[in-house]
Motif scaffolding. Structure first.
Motif, mmCIF file in Angstrom:
data_model
loop_
_atom_site.group_PDB
_atom_site.id
_atom_site.type_symbol
_atom_site.label_atom_id
_atom_site.label_comp_id
_atom_site.label_asym_id
_atom_site.label_seq_id
_atom_site.Cartn_x
_atom_site.Cartn_y
_atom_site.Cartn_z
ATOM 1 N N THR D 125 0.834 -1.189 0.000
ATOM 2 C CA THR D 125 0.000 0.000 0.000
ATOM 3 C C THR D 125 0.870 1.241 0.000
ATOM 4 N N GLY D 126 0.265 2.336 -0.351
ATOM 5 C CA GLY D 126 0.933 3.628 -0.240
ATOM 6 C C GLY D 126 2.207 3.691 -1.048
ATOM 7 N N ALA D 127 2.253 3.034 -2.191
ATOM 8 C CA ALA D 127 3.452 3.107 -3.005
ATOM 9 C C ALA D 127 3.708 4.552 -3.399
ATOM 10 N N LEU D 128 4.967 4.908 -3.337
ATOM 11 C CA LEU D 128 5.271 6.315 -3.511
ATOM 12 C C LEU D 128 5.124 6.786 -4.942
ATOM 13 N N GLY D 129 5.329 5.874 -5.874
ATOM 14 C CA GLY D 129 5.510 6.342 -7.238
ATOM 15 C C GLY D 129 4.254 6.578 -8.051
ATOM 16 N N ASP D 130 3.071 6.305 -7.482
ATOM 17 C CA ASP D 130 1.874 6.296 -8.316
ATOM 18 C C ASP D 130 1.552 7.651 -8.924
ATOM 19 N N GLU D 131 1.093 8.523 -8.082
ATOM 20 C CA GLU D 131 0.738 9.842 -8.603
ATOM 21 C C GLU D 131 1.677 10.850 -7.995
ATOM 22 N N LEU D 132 2.659 11.228 -8.755
ATOM 23 C CA LEU D 132 3.688 12.071 -8.171
ATOM 24 C C LEU D 132 3.293 13.536 -8.207
ATOM 25 N N THR D 133 2.421 13.902 -7.327
ATOM 26 C CA THR D 133 2.152 15.324 -7.167
ATOM 27 C C THR D 133 2.549 15.698 -5.760
ATOM 28 N N ASP D 134 2.835 16.955 -5.582
ATOM 29 C CA ASP D 134 3.229 17.389 -4.241
ATOM 30 C C ASP D 134 2.098 17.175 -3.253
ATOM 31 N N ALA D 135 0.882 17.458 -3.703
ATOM 32 C CA ALA D 135 -0.257 17.306 -2.806
ATOM 33 C C ALA D 135 -0.357 15.871 -2.318
ATOM 34 N N ASN D 136 -0.112 14.946 -3.239
ATOM 35 C CA ASN D 136 -0.196 13.553 -2.860
ATOM 36 C C ASN D 136 0.871 13.204 -1.819
ATOM 37 N N ASN D 137 2.055 13.712 -2.055
ATOM 38 C CA ASN D 137 3.151 13.469 -1.111
ATOM 39 C C ASN D 137 2.796 13.981 0.272
ATOM 40 N N VAL D 138 2.279 15.190 0.331
ATOM 41 C CA VAL D 138 1.914 15.777 1.620
ATOM 42 C C VAL D 138 0.794 14.979 2.258
ATOM 43 N N ARG D 139 -0.153 14.584 1.439
ATOM 44 C CA ARG D 139 -1.285 13.844 1.997
ATOM 45 C C ARG D 139 -0.830 12.512 2.598
ATOM 46 N N GLN D 140 0.045 11.840 1.854
ATOM 47 C CA GLN D 140 0.545 10.567 2.384
ATOM 48 C C GLN D 140 1.290 10.782 3.702
ATOM 49 N N LEU D 141 2.115 11.807 3.695
ATOM 50 C CA LEU D 141 2.861 12.109 4.916
ATOM 51 C C LEU D 141 1.899 12.346 6.079
ATOM 52 N N ALA D 142 0.908 13.178 5.839
ATOM 53 C CA ALA D 142 -0.023 13.534 6.898
ATOM 54 C C ALA D 142 -0.764 12.304 7.391
ATOM 55 N N GLU D 143 -1.184 11.497 6.427
ATOM 56 C CA GLU D 143 -1.962 10.329 6.829
ATOM 57 C C GLU D 143 -1.139 9.412 7.721
ATOM 58 N N THR D 144 0.092 9.174 7.322
ATOM 59 C CA THR D 144 0.936 8.294 8.130
ATOM 60 C C THR D 144 1.244 8.935 9.487
ATOM 61 N N LEU D 145 1.486 10.236 9.425
ATOM 62 C CA LEU D 145 1.819 10.938 10.658
ATOM 63 C C LEU D 145 0.673 10.837 11.659
ATOM 64 N N PHE D 146 -0.552 10.905 11.169
ATOM 65 C CA PHE D 146 -1.680 10.914 12.110
ATOM 66 C C PHE D 146 -2.295 9.546 12.317
ATOM 67 N N THR D 147 -1.734 8.530 11.699
ATOM 68 C CA THR D 147 -2.223 7.181 12.018
ATOM 69 C C THR D 147 -1.113 6.377 12.703
ATOM 70 N N ASP D 148 -0.200 5.874 11.925
ATOM 71 C CA ASP D 148 0.822 4.999 12.500
ATOM 72 C C ASP D 148 1.708 5.725 13.497
ATOM 73 N N TYR D 149 1.992 6.970 13.241
ATOM 74 C CA TYR D 149 2.970 7.655 14.082
ATOM 75 C C TYR D 149 2.335 8.733 14.955
ATOM 76 N N VAL D 150 1.043 8.590 15.212
ATOM 77 C CA VAL D 150 0.386 9.662 15.950
ATOM 78 C C VAL D 150 0.920 9.762 17.375
ATOM 79 N N PHE D 151 1.289 8.635 17.937
ATOM 80 C CA PHE D 151 1.808 8.690 19.315
ATOM 81 C C PHE D 151 3.152 9.410 19.354
#
Lengths: 526, 558, 101, 242
Positions: D125-151
């Motif tokens: 999941t979350g492969a980096l190369g799919d849609e290389l837009t900055d927005a996508n990069n930020v969104r992925q970062l945010a999602e991971t930051l607030f799920t897996d790494y929220v603690f």
């Protein structure tokens, strides 16, 4: 216009599915950290309060943290498999984390009691020290609970950065600031190594979560495990720095000597406990499968720490430095238990950490009081005739030193007994032999202090006559908080030295486990 | 036989709750002096010397009385442990508070019970009486614990804990270079026993993994199980032997003893020589021979050699001493050499002789140290050269000294003779040449003691030596029980020996059972003459063993 | 030839080593702190390279945490230097030698 | 090909910058070299598809952290040069070299051992190369930051609080006198250190003079030997307990 388009764009974005939180598990951490922040807030409002209030408050908050653990402990030991994780598996909930939380919280409580008299004597009143102590302890608790390498790293940094400041806390004393900067530079150095190790592990396993890592390693046979092993090495360097294992120990004597004594008490107990929490959870538990790769390294670290710690301690003339080296040798003893990599070994390590906290806080507690204004009077000569100036302090220090030497009927003996049992159970006979040799060498060092305290004044009074007695007979005032803390430490050291069963039982129940939220148990030996 | 011993112990362990509700006298032997120490520590005021001393005397006398009660109640036909008690202590480690007494430990307990009150009565500390008496009583509790415990863990605990009070007694109330002596004493003995802890743990854990049972530190279970591999057992035996050798002390590791004895206060010397040195020799019997019979047989020639070296070396060194107390200290090394010689003869006579010598040495050397202490109190010197002609001023003391000294030399009719004789017989039966060399030590003992006596009590008296007061009545009363024992055991040792014998025989049986070919080499060593002269004894013994072996087989079948 | 992740990792290792060497040989605390920054940056590079190779965003997220930690360390470290230099004219680590046994 | 060129240039910028940091005498120069390295790093991040991080790298690191460094350097006025030819503790550079080279060698062996040393599990999941837009990069970062790494994210709050409290505690004006330090030890150390530096400086001067006038060697050579000897013994006594 632009705002409108932006809003229009945001509409279809679905909400992030945040992980479930089991707040009860976080309660100890929240009490400790929020307590610290609240104290900071109140401190800015209530400036005229006596500084004892902060000491009492810090003690109470720490005790509350420890008490919160009790219902959690009952929950985790209730049935066989009630260990779990929360917050997207980042927080482990098992007996191990709870046990160490209590150790860390009690260390904070005792150090805070010691600090009250110290701060008044040195004219440093204020809540900052307590705030930093509690924040740092929160970092330690995070480490104990960490189920993720990044969380572990953040916990380590919280713990360490607060301690760098604490070590330099005595702003009117150059030694203290030097200790702070030395600890800072070397601490940052070691943190970088630790972090680099995390990166390697991440590269080798594809995750920073310990459960994922363990599952991955259990399911996959790596044809090329070089990256993983490099990660082990780098992480071990970083953690060995934190627990002051040889050859990564050289900051210890300087920092222990220069830092304020109550802070040293905290460093020697809670920081060490947190460091070993990380070592056990990462190496003994997660990389249990690769134990044949890391065990020899720990073996060597243990032997070096044992020997270097006890032999270099002998040549010191400053009691604080001496205890610093002896704490290195104690780290060696604890590593003996780690090296066994068995449940018995983990239990022995936990027992050691618990009782060592009390004896080392007690020791530095006595040093805090006996050090005099400026916290400088720590050469062996300054301890001459302590038994005349303050029989109670001398007696307490004697108990702590005997306990550190491992004389029976003190907790220190049973602690050594435990780790050496674990070593022998794991067939590391030579390690056990080296450990006992270092214990004997260490005994010489503790005897030196005891001789100075109890016997030296006899010579003085014989040689100098009345003159010598007049100078040595100044009694020492023991501040109330420090007195209580030292008394508690003496009681724990003696009572559980005679009857170690209860702590031993708790340590045995506090077995670390890696359990994902709703998943099968992964434990040592599987 | 072995099985009956095991089942007895186990049954008494199991039935503790129901049948064994009688007074736990052995625990009391440890607890009473300890409580006494606590009471003294909590007594108010530092100046009331008399009160603290009275408390110490009361506590030690109660302990002594209890030990005599045990002696009285002791069943001399029983070769197992009596008065056994057992309670779990730390379950996770299989550590239990188990106590028991048999013919081997009985007299050492009684000796301890006797010597401590005497030592407390005889000497005043001079300063800081409160901690002094408290430490002595803690020491008594520790020594009692070593002799009574049947748990390896507690054995180690007591074995180590006695160091602390003795360290303070020497360091705080000793003479001259006392800090050095105290530290040396502490480190030597601790270094010795450090490896024993590894040995104890290895015994427990390796036995557990060999048998598949839970870890236990129970002496009887471990010894009767004999689950260790031969080579392992030998290594572990060495770790025990090192600890005991330092404590005894045997030749190369003895150097702490002269310093400690000389610098210790009188009571300390008496206890050190009378009781504490026996911890090592007792350890050899109980934890060396009993736990590791095969290794004991294997290392016996080595230990015998060390014993003989100790005898000769101690005697020669004693001859050269200028300090009376140091002379007695070196004579201890020689005597302890005899005990080791007897012990590692590994036959009934030798072990009995060694055991008897332990008691004898405690009595006579204890008395010697008391006397030297009394002389020092009067003359403030222990240098033989400065003492001369004391007999004129103190004839009674000279008389008492003579008796004690002759006992130490081993004059027939006094207690020393019986022990030495048995020891030499045992050693001769087992290893002839060692016994012959050791016999030379007896002659040397006569030489140095008589010479010292002559220089101190005879010769021209000058100056202060002329005015030295004689024994006071209280001092005489302290010495009287020791003198009585010296004479009584010399003339009529039977009551002592017959209580020891069953336990010693059981121990020798245990060794022979565990080491199948043990009997042969000794038989081969004997010449025709020896065989004839001892044939009767041997036959009797062999018959006994045969019967007991049958018993044990039957027990096993049941 | 293609630039694989290994290239980035070797670059990162070189950077890390330079940082470590600098921290050990320089005596000026400020430069030592900069060396720590070099080391942390090297780790960042590793994280990002790993994340890229594994197709995992976690590598980049980790960099955020390193960034926060680096900032916090610098703040405290510089405060320490300021505090000490109030007392002493020069600040090189060699002057800090009261603590020797 | 472009990829290789970008990598080569960036690697050169980064490494030159790093060496500059540790080799520059003046801390201000070190800070500037640090900025160079950080910029190079930002470019590398872009080539590794971490666009948002590249921006953060420039803003936070170069913009905030290095500026803080420069600020402190200027505030304290400790911008004087450090003589790098003097080795403070004998053997320290050697140890530093060993540590650095060992670390590098460890990684080099690890990474060059196989074609692709990275053994981790590629994420489905979350492969980096799919849609290389900055927005996508930020969104992925945010999602991971607030799920897996929220603690971990929440925990950094404590870290920043500590940094603030710590900075305030340390940097606030000290009230009251400084406590006396054990003067004699301090002075002895300082004198020894000063003497050592003087000796080295003298030796270096002598060396320079020697190389300048290569002919007249004999007398200065002897003096040199003396100096080396003197400084050598001083170091031994000083570094004995390290």
């Amino acid at each position: 216009m632009i705002i409108q388009t932006l809003l229009a764009q945001q509409a279809p974005v679905e909400a992030i599915d945040t992980p479930a939180i089991d707040w009860a598990i976080l309660a100890p951490l929240l009490i400790m950290s929020v307590g610290g922040i609240l104290m900071l807030t109140f401190a800015s409002i209530l400036k005229t309060l006596s500084s004892s209030v902060w000491s009492i408050a810090a003690t109470m908050i720490s005790l509350a943290t420890a008490i919160t653990v009790i219902p959690l402990w009952m929950r985790v030991t209730d049935t066989e498999n009630s260990a779990t994780s929360t917050l997207a598996n980042a927080v482990a909930f098992d007996g191990f984390s709870l046990f160490l939380t209590v150790v860390i919280a009690l260390s904070v409580a005792l150090s805070a009691m010691l600090a009250d008299g110290y701060l008044k004597r040195e004219g440093l009143e204020g809540p900052e020290l307590y705030v930093l102590l509690m924040m740092s302890a929160a970092g330690g608790i995070i480490m104990a609970f960490a189920n993720d390498l990044i969380v572990l790293f953040i916990g380590l940094e919280i713990l360490s950065i607060a301690v760098y400041v604490l070590a330099a806390m005595h702003t009117r004393k150059l030694e203290s600031q030097e200790a702070g900067i030395k600890y800072f530079v070397l601490g940052a150095f070691s943190s970088a190594f630790f972090l680099y190790g995390i990166a390697m592990i991440y590269g080798a396993t594809g995750s920073t979560n310990l459960i994922d890592i363990k599952n991955f390693l259990a399911a996959t046979v790596l044809d090329d495990d070089a990256l993983l092993l490099a990660g082990f090495a780098l992480m071990l360097v970083g953690l060995a720095f934190k627990v002051a294992a040889v050859p990564f120990h050289f900051w210890t004597p300087d920092v222990y000597q220069g830092a304020p004594s109550p802070v040293v008490a905290y460093m020697a107990s809670a920081v060490k406990a947190a460091g070993f929490a990380a070592i056990i959870r990462v190496f003994v538990l997660t990389f249990e499968q690769y134990r044949t790769d890391w065990q020899p390294v720990v073996y060597v670290l243990a032997i070096l720490s044992l020997l270097v710690g006890s032999f270099l301690a002998i040549v010191q003339t400053d009691v604080k430095r001496m205890l610093a080296y002896s704490s290195i040798s104690h780290a060696g003893f604890i590593l003996v238990g780690v090296q066994a990599a068995t449940e018995r070994g983990v239990a022995a390590v936990l027992f050691y950490l618990a009782v060592y906290s009390f004896m080392v806080i007690g020791s530095f507690g006595v040093l805090t009081v006996a050090g005099g204004t400026g916290d400088n009077a720590h050469s062996l000569d300054d301890y001459k005739g302590l038994s005349k100036r303050s029989p109670l302090l001398a007696f307490a220090l004697m108990i702590f030193l005997f306990s550190q030497a491992g004389i029976p009927l003190t907790t220190g003996f049973f602690a050594k007994f435990g780790v050496i049992s674990a070593a022998i159970d794991a067939r590391s006979f030579w390690l056990a032999v080296v450990a006992m040799i270092s214990a004997v060498v260490g005994a010489y060092l503790y005897l030196r202090v005891i001789v100075t305290m109890f016997f030296a004044e006899d010579d003085d009074s014989e040689e100098d006559g009345a003159d010598g007695e007049a100078t040595t007979a100044e009694p020492i005032d023991i501040p109330l908080g420090a007195g209580i803390a030292i008394a508690v430490c003496v009681l724990v050291t003696v009572v559980f030295g005679v009857w170690p069963g209860p702590i031993d039982d708790l340590a045995r129940e506090a077995i670390p486990r890696l359990v994902a939220e709703s998943a099968a148990v992964l434990q040592i030996g599987n | 036989m072995t099985n009956t011993l095991l089942s007895e112990t186990l049954s008494s362990t199991l039935t503790l709750g129901a049948a064994d509700v009688s007074f736990p006298v052995l625990t009391a032997l440890i607890v009473v002096p300890f409580l006494g120490a606590l009471v003294i520590a909590l007594l108010p005021g530092g100046d009331r010397v008399e009160l603290t001393k009275q408390a110490a005397v009361i506590a030690s006398v109660i302990t002594g009385a209890l030990s005599f009660w045990v002696l009285w109640e002791f069943n001399m036909a029983d070769d197992g442990f009596q008065f056994t008690e057992s309670a779990n202590w730390v379950e996770g480690f299989g550590i239990s508070w188990s106590m028991g007494i048999d013919g081997i430990s009985l007299f050492l307990v009684v000796l301890t019970g006797l010597l401590f009150p005497l030592a407390i009565l005889a000497c005043d500390p001079g300063h800081d009486p409160k901690p002094y008496y408290a430490w002595i009583l803690i020491l008594e509790a520790g020594v009692m614990g070593v002799f009574l415990t049947l748990d390896l863990f507690f054995f180690f605990v007591f074995f180590e804990i006695v160091l602390v009070p003795m360290y303070f007694l020497i360091g705080k109330w000793g003479h001259g270079n006392r800090q050095y002596a105290a530290t040396k004493f502490f480190l030597y003995t601790m270094a010795g026993s450090a490896l024993m802890l590894v040995g104890i743990l290895a015994t427990a854990f390796l036995t557990a993994s060999a048998t598949g049972n839970d870890v236990t530190f129970n002496l009887v279970e471990l010894a009767e199980g004999q689950a260790l591999a031969q080579n392992t057992a030998r290594w572990i035996f060495l770790s025990f032997a090192l600890a005991f050798s330092v404590k005894v002390p045997l030749f190369p590791v003895h150097t702490w003893l002269p310093d400690a004895h000389t610098e210790a206060p009188t009571a300390g010397s008496v206890i050190l020589a009378g009781v504490m040195l026996k911890l090592g020799t007792y350890g050899f019997l109980r934890f060396g021979l009993y736990l590791f019979p095969e290794a004991s047989v294997y290392f016996a020639p080595f230990m015998l050699t060390l014993g003989v070296i100790g005898i000769i070396y101690g005697a020669i060194a004693a001859t050269m001493q200028k300090d009376l107390k140091r002379l007695v200290a070196y004579s201890s090394i020689a005597h302890l050499g005899f005990i080791v010689l007897g012990t590692f003869s590994l036959n009934v006579e030798g072990i009995e002789g060694g055991l008897l010598q332990m008691v004898n040495h405690g009595v006579s050397t204890g008395a010697l140290f008391l006397l030297v202490g009394m002389i020092y109190e009067r003359r403030h010197t222990r240098m033989i050269a400065e003492l001369s002609g004391l007999q004129k001023a103190a004839p009674v003391m000279a008389g008492v000294f003579t008796v004690v000294m002759l006992s130490s030399i081993g004059l027939p009719g006094l207690n020393g003779f019986v022990g030495e004789f048995l020891t030499l017989i045992g050693a001769f039966n087992a290893h002839r040449w060692w016994a012959i060399v050791a016999a030379g030590g007896v002659i040397l003992a006569a030489l140095y003691l008589l010479w010292a006596f002559q220089r101190v009590f005879h010769g021209p008296a000058e100056g202060e030596n002329l005015e030295m007061p004689d024994l006071k009545l209280t001092e005489g009363l302290v010495l009287a029980p020791l003198l009585f024992l010296i004479v009584f055991m010399g003339i009529y040792p039977k009551p002592v020996i017959e209580r020891m014998e069953p336990a010693v025989e059981a121990l020798v049986d245990h060794i022979e059972d565990s080491v199948p070919r043990f009997r042969e080499p000794i038989a081969n060593q004997r010449t025709v003459d020896d065989a004839e002269s001892h044939s009767e004894d041997d036959h009797g013994e062999e018959d006994d063993h045969g019967e007991e072996d049958n018993h044990s087989e039957e027990g096993g079948e049941e | 030839m293609e630039i694989t992740a290994n290239w980035y990792l070797i670059l990162s290792a070189a950077l890390f080593s330079i940082g470590a060497i600098g921290l050990l040989i320089r005596r000026n605390p400020l430069v030592m702190f900069m060396c720590v920054e070099l080391m942390l940056n090297a780790v960042n590079l590793s994280f990002v390279a790993f994340g890229d190779r594994l197709g995992d965003i976690a590598g980049q997220v980790s960099v955020f945490f390193v960034l926060v930690v680096a900032a916090a360390e610098v703040v405290v470290g510089l405060a320490l230097v300021v505090a000490i230099s109030r007392r002493r004219a020069t600040t090189t680590a060699d002057d800090l030698s009261v603590l020797r046994g | 090909m472009v990829e290789i060129a970008v990598f080569a240039v960036c690697a050169a910028i980064i490494l030159v910058g790093a060496v500059g940091v540790i080799a520059a005498r003046n801390p201000v120069h070190s800070a500037l070299f640090l900025i160079q390295t950080l910029f190079g790093m930002a470019v590398v991040f872009i080539s590794l598809e971490a666009h948002f991080l590249a921006a953060v790298q420039v803003v936070v690191y170069a913009g905030a952290i290095v500026i803080l460094f420069l600020f402190v350097i200027m505030l304290l006025g400790v911008d004087q040069s450090e003589n790098l030819n003097i080795e403070p503790i004998v053997g320290q550079r050697f140890i530093a070299g060993v540590v650095g080279v060992a670390t590098f060698a460890l990684m080099l062996v690890t990474l060059t051992g196989s074609e692709d040393a990275i053994t981790g599990q590629p994420q489905a999941t979350g492969a980096l190369g799919d849609e290389l837009t900055d927005a996508n990069n930020v969104r992925q970062l945010a999602e991971t930051l607030f799920t897996d790494y929220v603690f971990a994210f929440e925990a950094t709050a404590i870290l920043l609080t500590i940094a603030v409290v710590g900075a305030v505690v340390l940097a606030k004006r000290t009230q009251g006198e400084m406590l006396p330090t054990p003067r004699n030890t301090l002075e002895i150390r300082e004198e020894a250190y000063q003497a050592r530096i003087d000796a080295r400086a003298a030796q270096l001067e002598a060396n320079a003079a020697e190389s300048a006038a290569a002919d007249s060697a004999s007398s200065t050579g002897e003096a040199d030997a003396d100096l080396v000897e003197a400084s050598g013994t001083g170091d031994e006594t000083d570094g004995g307990d390290a």
